[in-house]
Design an enzyme around this catalytic site. Sequence first.
Site, mmCIF file in Angstrom:
data_model
loop_
_atom_site.group_PDB
_atom_site.id
_atom_site.type_symbol
_atom_site.label_atom_id
_atom_site.label_comp_id
_atom_site.label_asym_id
_atom_site.label_seq_id
_atom_site.Cartn_x
_atom_site.Cartn_y
_atom_site.Cartn_z
ATOM 1 C CB SER A 1 -0.927 0.012 1.223
ATOM 2 O OG SER A 1 -0.167 -0.007 2.435
ATOM 3 C CG ASN B 1 -4.321 -4.481 13.444
ATOM 4 O OD1 ASN B 1 -3.693 -4.511 12.386
ATOM 5 N ND2 ASN B 1 -4.793 -5.569 14.019
ATOM 6 C CB THR C 1 -40.977 25.123 -8.637
ATOM 7 O OG1 THR C 1 -42.130 25.512 -9.390
ATOM 8 C CG2 THR C 1 -40.794 26.078 -7.468
ATOM 9 C CG HIS C 2 -42.017 21.371 -10.945
ATOM 10 N ND1 HIS C 2 -42.017 20.087 -10.457
ATOM 11 C CD2 HIS C 2 -42.806 22.086 -10.104
ATOM 12 C CE1 HIS C 2 -42.774 20.011 -9.390
ATOM 13 N NE2 HIS C 2 -43.263 21.218 -9.133
ATOM 14 C CB SER D 1 -16.404 22.886 -30.901
ATOM 15 O OG SER D 1 -16.526 21.857 -31.867
ATOM 16 C CE LYS E 1 -21.147 24.233 -28.666
ATOM 17 N NZ LYS E 1 -20.849 22.778 -28.729
ATOM 18 C CG ASN F 1 -18.092 23.522 -25.706
ATOM 19 O OD1 ASN F 1 -19.184 23.864 -26.150
ATOM 20 N ND2 ASN F 1 -17.187 22.891 -26.436
ATOM 21 C CD GLU G 1 -20.278 20.597 -20.418
ATOM 22 O OE1 GLU G 1 -21.202 21.033 -21.103
ATOM 23 O OE2 GLU G 1 -19.213 20.140 -20.900
ATOM 24 C CE1 TYR H 1 -6.649 -3.088 9.435
ATOM 25 C CE2 TYR H 1 -5.624 -5.223 9.049
ATOM 26 C CZ TYR H 1 -5.847 -3.917 8.669
ATOM 27 O OH TYR H 1 -5.278 -3.432 7.518
#
Length: 469
Positions: free
Chosen positions: A32, A119, A164-165, A286, A292, A294, A299, A326
Amino acid sequence: MSDSKASSGSGKMWGGRFSESTAASVESFSASIQYDSRLYRHDIMGSKAHARMLAQQKLISAEEGEAIVQGLDAIQAEIEAGRFVFRPELEDIHMNIEKALTERIGEAGARLHTGRSRNDQINLDLRLYLRDECDGLDTLLIDLQRVFAQLARRYLGAVMPGYTHLQRAQPVLLSHHLLAYVSMFGRDRDRLKDCRKRINVLPLGAAALAGTGLPIDRAMVARELGFASVSDNSMDTTADRDFVLETLFCLNLIQIHLSRLSEELVLWSSKEFDFIRIGDRYCTGSSLMPQKKNPDIPELVRGKSGRVTGALMALLMTVKGLPLTYNRDLQEDKEPLFDALDTVKASLAITSEMLSHTEFNKERLRAATTGGFMTATDLADYLVSKNLPFRQAHGVAGRIVARCQEIACELNELTLEEMQSFSPLIEEDIYARLSIEGSVNSRTSVGGTARSRVEEALGSVEQQLGIHI
């Protein structure tokens, strides 16, 4: 047989009862160090406190304790200078540091592990690490809240549609909308602070699972490391990853809130809305369509919510079937935790930076409040103020809206005479209530969008965040 002789069969510091070296494939699969090396500072911090306690309790000599502390300081300096070589065959951060310490100071280094196990040691490292991470996250959240507060002050008085919605519902102040995110991220800060309380419990002293018969002083170690208390059951302590899961849940909510914000920024930056203009430095173009622009940053932030949620789900599935105490499965806690922390911190930082270079189109926001009968609720409230029961007032307002649709006009364009044909309670003063400003400023309930309430809320936020106007 000495400890060093006993471990020579496998080459491991734990290898006394083994007659064969660990297979290279096992070493590769189980190591690890490639990700838990980031815990070096916290591992060393915990080991120094443990060494001082061992010396106080005369489990090691004062000279040995001092040699351990100085050796650990030297190892930390090497790591931070980039000169320390982490060895995968030593599995993890604990064994890498302990081996280096023993090679540096001799037998005193081998005494450091007295009264503890890996541990309870990894549990300690994670708690120390997460305390710092919670504090760092709080700073990033404060930075984001300040950006929202500064935008709210800059655009105080600008109106926009509330939704709303995803349908235009009622007019609100843009500042009110922006301060909603201050409240949202404020809850995230509160959750982290509460989570930190449960992180801030000393696990060291639980040893492998049953505690230790050596006369250690857990309270001293807790004081040294700034823990508020010590854990009360050694078996629960070594098995516990609740504090990691809780941290991951807090990270999930932060990222989900960033995702909701990002969704609005994506919508608002489109030509269909045209509410905001994100700085060119935070957008891309783009490769095919020259026109474009973007909104890649929101995003990406929105998209990264999936990996943060995945981190929580991964650890939940790891823990769900584990018996006490453990189990090596728990090694799987760190990679998702570290990835989620890195993702959320990066998302918070870039969002704050991007919003600082975002402009709101006040004219377009105001234009979007016209049409759609957005003050119909104000008409109903007006009738309620004339002592008409709300359900009846709602019906009257609905019928007036239907009439406006029929003749293609807005509510404030309907003549008083025609309005009174639906209810004789309506008088000339209705037109002030049907204006956008009248609607906004009528919402004076605590937490409402009236300018007086928003100015009050903004002033409180600025005071809390140390923003001086």
